[in-house]
Structures are given as C-alpha cells and as structure tokens.
Design an enzyme around this catalytic site. Structure first.
Site, mmCIF file in Angstrom:
data_model
loop_
_atom_site.group_PDB
_atom_site.id
_atom_site.type_symbol
_atom_site.label_atom_id
_atom_site.label_comp_id
_atom_site.label_asym_id
_atom_site.label_seq_id
_atom_site.Cartn_x
_atom_site.Cartn_y
_atom_site.Cartn_z
ATOM 1 N N LYS A 296 3.787 -22.031 16.130
ATOM 2 C CA LYS A 296 4.590 -22.892 16.995
ATOM 3 C C LYS A 296 5.986 -22.298 17.102
ATOM 4 O O LYS A 296 6.670 -22.105 16.098
ATOM 5 C CB LYS A 296 4.658 -24.297 16.416
ATOM 6 C CG LYS A 296 5.575 -25.227 17.207
ATOM 7 C CD LYS A 296 5.502 -26.645 16.716
ATOM 8 C CE LYS A 296 6.499 -27.509 17.457
ATOM 9 N NZ LYS A 296 6.431 -28.912 17.041
ATOM 10 N N LYS B 142 1.429 -22.500 20.460
ATOM 11 C CA LYS B 142 2.255 -23.410 21.248
ATOM 12 C C LYS B 142 3.641 -22.846 21.450
ATOM 13 O O LYS B 142 4.226 -22.392 20.467
ATOM 14 C CB LYS B 142 2.326 -24.730 20.489
ATOM 15 C CG LYS B 142 3.222 -25.765 21.101
ATOM 16 C CD LYS B 142 3.309 -26.949 20.198
ATOM 17 C CE LYS B 142 4.347 -27.870 20.786
ATOM 18 N NZ LYS B 142 4.644 -28.974 19.947
#
Ligand code: PBG
Length: 328
Positions: free
Chosen positions: A196, A249
């Site tokens: 992330k 992400k």
C-alpha cells in the site's frame, strides 16, 4: 513467426465478434468487490461530495445497497466504519456494537452468501486520523498491533469472512492471525493490504471515511511510490505471517507492482482501484472530457490484465447495472 504481409494482426480486429473471440482478458461482475461506508443512525444516506454515486449509509440503507450488489452478481463487499465518536486509540474500532460490527451481523443475517470483508485500520476511529496510536510525535508500530488484532477479532466475532488490515504496521498480519486462531477463528481469512503506497489518490476517500490525518502524512508507514523491490519484501513478509490474499493499492499507477506480486507469489492478488482513480475519471467526464463508462472499463480491464484476481472498485454496481454479470 510469419511476418507482414503473411501475418496481419488486423484480420482479427475486423468485427466485434472476432475481437471478442480472441480477447485475452474478460471482466465480469464476479471480479469486483464493492466498498461501502457505514455510519451510525437509521435512514441515513449522505452523498460523498468528491465521489459521485458513493454514500455514507446507516446499516438499514447499507443492506439495500448490498442486496442490490448481490443481485447484480457482485460476490463481496468491503466495509469501512465511521464511528459516532473518535478518540486517541480508536476504541470504537473494536467495540462489539460498533458500526462495522453491527453492519456485519446484519449482512450475514440478511445476505448470508455475500462475502463480507472488513477494513481493519485505526484511521477512521482515531481523533488524530492516523492509522495507529501516537507516541513521541509518530505512530507507534508495536503498540498499534494489539489494537488492530482486537479490531479484527471483533469483526470476526460479528461474522466477517475476511479481515483486511490497511494500516501498514509491521507485523500486523502475524498479530491478527494469532489473535484469530487463539479465539477459534482459524477460518477467517486475512486479505493483507501488502503493498500500500503513500498515494495522492486517496484524497476523496478521506472525505468518505472522515479519516484525513490531522497533522503530518502517512509516509512513515505507507510505501514510497518509487519502490517495487520493497513491495516484494512487504509481500513476502505478509505471506510468511499468514496472509491468505495480497493486495496492491492503488491500482492503475502500480500495474508493474501488481504483475510482479502475482508472478512472484502465485497467491490470490487483489487490486484496489482507489477513490482518486474513480473520482478523476468522473470529474473529467462531468466536463465532457472523458467517457466515464469507457474509461472505467478500460481501467478495470487493464488492472485485471496486469494480474488482479479481484478488483475493489466504487464502480462495481454501476458496471453491473450497465453491463450485466458477464460483460466481455
Ligand atoms: C485506511 C484506508 C485508506 C484507504 C483504504 N483504507 C486511506 C488511507 O490510507 O489514507 C483508501 C481507499 C481509497 O482511496 O479509495 N487506512
């Protein structure tokens, strides 16, 4: 391989039917996960200004959205909670009667086949908006682990199928796995936000989840956008700690990461088509600069082509409404 003029790639692009026959990647509602934002109260449906088509809803309204998604063939929802009150340690995040816990129980009662994934993080629940507890001006990694484990456990008790830690603390997957197993929830899976990035594309989400940090930013725990080898180390750690599914992400700016994570692990890999990716397309479409549906389709198809098994996207319902279950 024959060369031009023996080989002419355009032969198979001549008609829609031919193109369809040789298409390598297909998209369907079954590939998508719908994020939902749950708030306290009843009959609440508040539009999120920066994300057209996205709402903060109370549990009763959330059930309607989830039921529609389920009927459309979307197999899972991802829940985010916005609590009535926030504090230093995000205690509403692990409250047995917290918003997410109540939403999970209602969903499992009304739509037992719909897979319920819960986001596990502190930022929606802390007064300072950071993803962990604050000590000495920064986020204290190890002190946060216990709180994350408690939150994940409370989601599991409510009936969550999958818990998804998005905080980026080191060691959280192991801490959560241990807590779940110790309490008899060995069947609850962990979807780790393994890679992330500290991204500018989360902007609109922070309005939806009311989770913008009150000071500083998240660069001391989320990843530097320039790094991919580090992402693979993050992923390896999470696999060793017991993650069942890995996430990359945001999605579109990190397709190279997605492909490498998929190839290097062989694990299920999900991609999060985040708020900024969604809102940017819709904002351009409002000005008549892009065709929203075409741009979304191309984005989602590219994410899948790059290696995503499932895509978390705010466009999930709209995709299914427009194209049905098995668009290709
Ligand atoms: C919470 C969390 C965020 C997102 C998912 N979980 C925000 C953040 O890290 O600031 C972003 C999702 C999106 O932008 O759609 N940690």
């Amino acid at each position: 391989m024959p060369r031009f003029p023996e080989y002419r790639p355009r032969r198979l692009r001549r008609t829609a039917a031919l193109r369809r026959m040789v298409r390598e990647t297909r998209l369907s509602a079954a590939d998508l996960i719908l994020p939902l934002f749950v708030v306290p109260g009843e009959g609440v449906r508040r539009p999120v200004g920066a994300m057209p088509g996205v709402y903060q809803t109370s549990v009763d309204e959330l059930l309607r959205d989830a039921a529609e998604a389920h009927e459309l063939g979307i197999p899972a929802v991802l829940l985010f909670g916005i609590p009535a009150s926030k504090d230093e340690v995000g205690s509403e995040g692990y409250a047995e009667d917290g918003v997410v816990q109540r939403a999970v129980r209602a969903l499992k009662r009304e739509l037992p086949e719909l897979v319920v994934v819960t986001d596990v993080c502190l930022c929606e629940y802390t007064s300072h908006g950071h993803c962990g507890v604050i000590a000495g001006g920064g986020v204290d990694n190890d002190a946060t682990l216990e709180l994350l484990a408690r939150q994940a456990l409370s989601h599991a008790r409510a009936g969550a199928d999958i818990v998804a830690p998005s905080d980026m603390m080191d060691g959280r997957v192991a801490a959560i796995r241990r807590a779940l197993d110790d309490e008899g929830f060995s069947e609850v899976a962990i979807l780790s936000y393994a890679a992330k990035y500290a991204s500018a594309f989360y902007g609109p989400f922070r309005e939806a989840a009311e989770s913008a940090p009150k000071f500083g930013d998240r660069r001391a725990y989320q990843m530097d956008p320039g790094n991919v080898e580090e992402a693979l180390r993050e992923v390896r750690l999470d696999v060793e700690e017991g993650a069942d599914i890995l996430m990359v992400k945001p999605a579109l700016p990190y397709l190279d990461v997605l492909r490498r994570v998929k190839d290097s692990t062989g694990y299920p890999v999900f991609a999060y088509h985040v708020s900024g990716e969604y809102s940017a397309i819709l904002a351009a479409a409002e000005r008549g600069w892009l065709d929203a549906d075409a741009a979304m389709l191309e984005s989602l198809l590219a994410i899948k082509r790059a290696g995503a098994d499932m895509i978390i996207t705010y466009w999930a319902r709209e995709f299914a409404r427009r194209h049905g279950r098995s668009f290709d």
